[in-house]
Design a protein around this motif. Structure first.
Motif, PDB file in Angstrom:
ATOM      1  N   MET A   1       0.844  -1.167   0.000  1.00  0.00           N
ATOM      2  CA  MET A   1       0.000   0.000   0.000  1.00  0.00           C
ATOM      3  C   MET A   1       0.893   1.234   0.000  1.00  0.00           C
ATOM      4  SD  MET A   1      -1.139   2.333   2.538  1.00  0.00           S
ATOM      5  CE  MET A   1      -2.296   3.620   2.256  1.00  0.00           C
ATOM      6  N   CYS A   2       0.489   2.198  -0.771  1.00  0.00           N
ATOM      7  CA  CYS A   2       1.188   3.475  -0.794  1.00  0.00           C
ATOM      8  C   CYS A   2       0.150   4.550  -1.076  1.00  0.00           C
ATOM      9  CB  CYS A   2       2.262   3.472  -1.880  1.00  0.00           C
ATOM     10  SG  CYS A   2       3.240   4.995  -1.910  1.00  0.00           S
ATOM     11  N   ASN A   3       0.298   5.683  -0.431  1.00  0.00           N
ATOM     12  CA  ASN A   3      -0.603   6.784  -0.734  1.00  0.00           C
ATOM     13  C   ASN A   3       0.216   8.044  -0.948  1.00  0.00           C
ATOM     14  OD1 ASN A   3       0.029   7.722   1.842  1.00  0.00           O
ATOM     15  ND2 ASN A   3      -1.846   6.977   2.745  1.00  0.00           N
ATOM     16  N   GLY A   4      -0.420   9.013  -1.540  1.00  0.00           N
ATOM     17  CA  GLY A   4       0.273  10.264  -1.788  1.00  0.00           C
ATOM     18  C   GLY A   4      -0.695  11.360  -2.132  1.00  0.00           C
TER      19      GLY A   4
ATOM     20  N   PRO B   1     -12.282  11.703   3.825  1.00  0.00           N
ATOM     21  CA  PRO B   1     -13.389  10.783   4.111  1.00  0.00           C
ATOM     22  C   PRO B   1     -13.782   9.936   2.900  1.00  0.00           C
ATOM     23  CG  PRO B   1     -13.885  12.975   4.965  1.00  0.00           C
ATOM     24  CD  PRO B   1     -12.648  13.094   4.138  1.00  0.00           C
ATOM     25  N   VAL B   2     -13.726  10.510   1.715  1.00  0.00           N
ATOM     26  CA  VAL B   2     -14.053   9.757   0.496  1.00  0.00           C
ATOM     27  C   VAL B   2     -13.015   8.671   0.256  1.00  0.00           C
ATOM     28  CG1 VAL B   2     -14.307   9.943  -2.014  1.00  0.00           C
ATOM     29  CG2 VAL B   2     -15.285  11.703  -0.527  1.00  0.00           C
ATOM     30  N   ILE B   3     -11.743   9.018   0.392  1.00  0.00           N
ATOM     31  CA  ILE B   3     -10.673   8.035   0.195  1.00  0.00           C
ATOM     32  C   ILE B   3     -10.781   6.921   1.230  1.00  0.00           C
ATOM     33  CG2 ILE B   3      -8.173   7.715   0.415  1.00  0.00           C
ATOM     34  CD1 ILE B   3      -7.816  10.375  -1.062  1.00  0.00           C
ATOM     35  N   ASP B   4     -10.992   7.270   2.496  1.00  0.00           N
ATOM     36  CA  ASP B   4     -11.098   6.248   3.547  1.00  0.00           C
ATOM     37  C   ASP B   4     -12.256   5.289   3.282  1.00  0.00           C
ATOM     38  OD1 ASP B   4      -8.942   7.395   4.792  1.00  0.00           O
ATOM     39  OD2 ASP B   4     -10.127   8.422   6.326  1.00  0.00           O
ATOM     40  N   GLN B   5     -13.415   5.832   2.942  1.00  0.00           N
ATOM     41  CA  GLN B   5     -14.592   4.993   2.678  1.00  0.00           C
ATOM     42  C   GLN B   5     -14.380   4.121   1.440  1.00  0.00           C
ATOM     43  OE1 GLN B   5     -17.149   4.348   4.493  1.00  0.00           O
ATOM     44  NE2 GLN B   5     -18.200   3.079   3.011  1.00  0.00           N
ATOM     45  N   THR B   6     -13.777   4.673   0.404  1.00  0.00           N
ATOM     46  CA  THR B   6     -13.514   3.915  -0.819  1.00  0.00           C
ATOM     47  C   THR B   6     -12.564   2.759  -0.543  1.00  0.00           C
ATOM     48  OG1 THR B   6     -13.863   5.906  -2.142  1.00  0.00           O
ATOM     49  CG2 THR B   6     -12.683   4.093  -3.195  1.00  0.00           C
ATOM     50  N   ARG B   7     -11.466   3.032   0.188  1.00  0.00           N
ATOM     51  CA  ARG B   7     -10.494   1.997   0.514  1.00  0.00           C
ATOM     52  C   ARG B   7     -11.151   0.866   1.284  1.00  0.00           C
ATOM     53  NH1 ARG B   7      -8.263   3.989   4.439  1.00  0.00           N
ATOM     54  NH2 ARG B   7      -7.001   5.563   3.437  1.00  0.00           N
ATOM     55  N   ARG B   8     -11.915   1.206   2.334  1.00  0.00           N
ATOM     56  CA  ARG B   8     -12.558   0.169   3.154  1.00  0.00           C
ATOM     57  C   ARG B   8     -13.550  -0.647   2.325  1.00  0.00           C
ATOM     58  NH1 ARG B   8     -12.113   4.194   7.427  1.00  0.00           N
ATOM     59  NH2 ARG B   8     -14.167   5.017   6.928  1.00  0.00           N
ATOM     60  N   LYS B   9     -14.293   0.002   1.469  1.00  0.00           N
ATOM     61  CA  LYS B   9     -15.285  -0.703   0.648  1.00  0.00           C
ATOM     62  C   LYS B   9     -14.604  -1.643  -0.345  1.00  0.00           C
ATOM     63  CE  LYS B   9     -19.511  -1.452  -0.632  1.00  0.00           C
ATOM     64  NZ  LYS B   9     -20.478  -2.082   0.240  1.00  0.00           N
TER      65      LYS B   9
ATOM     66  N   ASP C   1      -4.588   6.423  -3.371  1.00  0.00           N
ATOM     67  CA  ASP C   1      -3.973   5.234  -2.792  1.00  0.00           C
ATOM     68  C   ASP C   1      -3.697   4.205  -3.884  1.00  0.00           C
ATOM     69  OD1 ASP C   1      -4.134   6.190  -0.202  1.00  0.00           O
ATOM     70  OD2 ASP C   1      -5.816   4.936   0.375  1.00  0.00           O
ATOM     71  N   ILE C   2      -2.680   3.387  -3.631  1.00  0.00           N
ATOM     72  CA  ILE C   2      -2.365   2.223  -4.450  1.00  0.00           C
ATOM     73  C   ILE C   2      -2.321   1.038  -3.502  1.00  0.00           C
ATOM     74  CG2 ILE C   2      -0.639   1.092  -5.886  1.00  0.00           C
ATOM     75  CD1 ILE C   2       0.417   3.898  -6.589  1.00  0.00           C
ATOM     76  N   PHE C   3      -3.029  -0.023  -3.820  1.00  0.00           N
ATOM     77  CA  PHE C   3      -3.027  -1.249  -3.026  1.00  0.00           C
ATOM     78  C   PHE C   3      -2.730  -2.415  -3.943  1.00  0.00           C
ATOM     79  CE2 PHE C   3      -5.072   1.253   0.095  1.00  0.00           C
ATOM     80  CZ  PHE C   3      -4.988   0.576   1.298  1.00  0.00           C
TER      81      PHE C   3
ATOM     82  N   PHE D   1      -6.761   4.418  -6.879  1.00  0.00           N
ATOM     83  CA  PHE D   1      -7.796   5.428  -7.037  1.00  0.00           C
ATOM     84  C   PHE D   1      -7.246   6.787  -6.639  1.00  0.00           C
ATOM     85  CE2 PHE D   1      -8.534   3.556  -2.870  1.00  0.00           C
ATOM     86  CZ  PHE D   1      -8.630   4.658  -2.047  1.00  0.00           C
ATOM     87  N   LEU D   2      -7.794   7.815  -7.276  1.00  0.00           N
ATOM     88  CA  LEU D   2      -7.423   9.203  -7.025  1.00  0.00           C
ATOM     89  C   LEU D   2      -8.687   9.993  -6.713  1.00  0.00           C
ATOM     90  CD1 LEU D   2      -5.000   9.731 -10.044  1.00  0.00           C
ATOM     91  CD2 LEU D   2      -4.352   9.361  -7.654  1.00  0.00           C
ATOM     92  N   ALA D   3      -8.543  11.033  -5.926  1.00  0.00           N
ATOM     93  CA  ALA D   3      -9.682  11.891  -5.593  1.00  0.00           C
ATOM     94  C   ALA D   3      -9.231  13.347  -5.632  1.00  0.00           C
ATOM     95  CB  ALA D   3     -10.230  11.542  -4.211  1.00  0.00           C
ATOM     96  N   ASN D   4     -10.099  14.202  -6.105  1.00  0.00           N
ATOM     97  CA  ASN D   4      -9.846  15.642  -6.135  1.00  0.00           C
ATOM     98  C   ASN D   4     -10.467  16.293  -4.916  1.00  0.00           C
ATOM     99  OD1 ASN D   4      -8.501  15.678  -8.606  1.00  0.00           O
ATOM    100  ND2 ASN D   4     -10.424  15.769  -9.729  1.00  0.00           N
ATOM    101  N   GLY D   5      -9.960  17.455  -4.555  1.00  0.00           N
ATOM    102  CA  GLY D   5     -10.522  18.215  -3.445  1.00  0.00           C
ATOM    103  C   GLY D   5      -9.505  18.402  -2.342  1.00  0.00           C
TER     104      GLY D   5
END
Length: 160
Positions: A1-4, A36-44, A12-14, A25-29
Motif C-alpha cells: 500500500m502506498c498513498n500520496g 473521508p471519500v478516500i477512507d470509505q472507498t479503501r474500506r469498501k 492510494d495504491i493497493f 484510485f485518485l480523488a480531487n478536493g
C-alpha cells in the motif's frame, strides 16, 4: 500500500504480494473533503475484494493462558513505528490488537492475534509474523518477520 497527495489531489495504491491483484484510485478536493471519500472507498474495496487470507486449523494452536496474560496490556506502537498507542486485549477468550491504523485502513479498531503452531503470532490483515520476546513474564521486544527480513523492536508497556 502506498498513498500520496499534492495540492487538491490524492490517492492510494493497493496490491497483494502473492497474486498480482490491486487497485488504484485518485480523488480531487482539499484534504477535509477528500480524506473521508478516500477512507470509505479503501474500506469498501478491501471488503468487496475479500483479501483476507484465512489460516487453517492445522496452522494455529490455542495460546497458553500464562502467555496470553503476559501479553495483554497497553504498549507503544510496535506495528508501524509511528508512536500511536497500541493495545493487546482479550475478548471472548481470544486476543486482539487495537491500533489506530486498523481503524483508519480497515474501519475497525482491532484485529485478531492468532497463535501459530510454530510459536509465532499472526495478526489478521497485517503482513508480518510476530515473535514476542518475554522476560520476567512481560514482553520486552517483538521480532517482526516476513520472508527473509527480521526486525526486532523494543516494546514498552504504557499506562494508558
Amino acid at each position: 500500500m502506498c498513498n500520496g497527495s499534492n495540492t487538491g489531489v490524492g490517492g492510494d495504491i493497493f496490491a497483494t504480494t502473492t497474486d498480482g491483484n490491486g487497485f488504484v484510485f485518485l480523488a480531487n478536493g482539499e484534504k477535509p473533503n477528500r480524506f473521508p471519500v478516500i477512507d470509505q472507498t479503501r474500506r469498501k474495496l478491501l471488503s468487496l475484494m475479500n483479501w483476507k487470507k484465512e489460516l487453517t486449523k492445522e496452522e494455529t494452536q490455542q495460546i497458553p493462558n500464562e502467555l496470553k496474560v503476559s501479553l495483554i496490556g497497553n504498549y507503544n506502537d510496535f506495528l508501524y513505528g509511528q508512536g500511536l498507542p497500541t493495545k493487546i486485549i482479550e475478548r471472548n477468550n481470544r486476543i486482539y490488537v487495537e491500533s489506530p491504523f486498523f481503524q483508519h485502513f480497515k474501519g475497525q479498531k482491532d484485529s485478531e492475534l492468532i497463535y501459530l503452531k510454530n510459536g509465532l503470532f499472526k495478526i489478521i490483515d497485517y503482513p508480518n509474523f510476530l515473535k514476542f520476546n518475554i522476560t520476567d513474564e512481560k514482553p520486552n521486544s517483538v521480532t517482526l518477520s516476513r520472508d527473509n527480513l527480521n526486525v526486532e523492536i523494543e516494546i514498552n508497556r504504557s499506562e494508558n
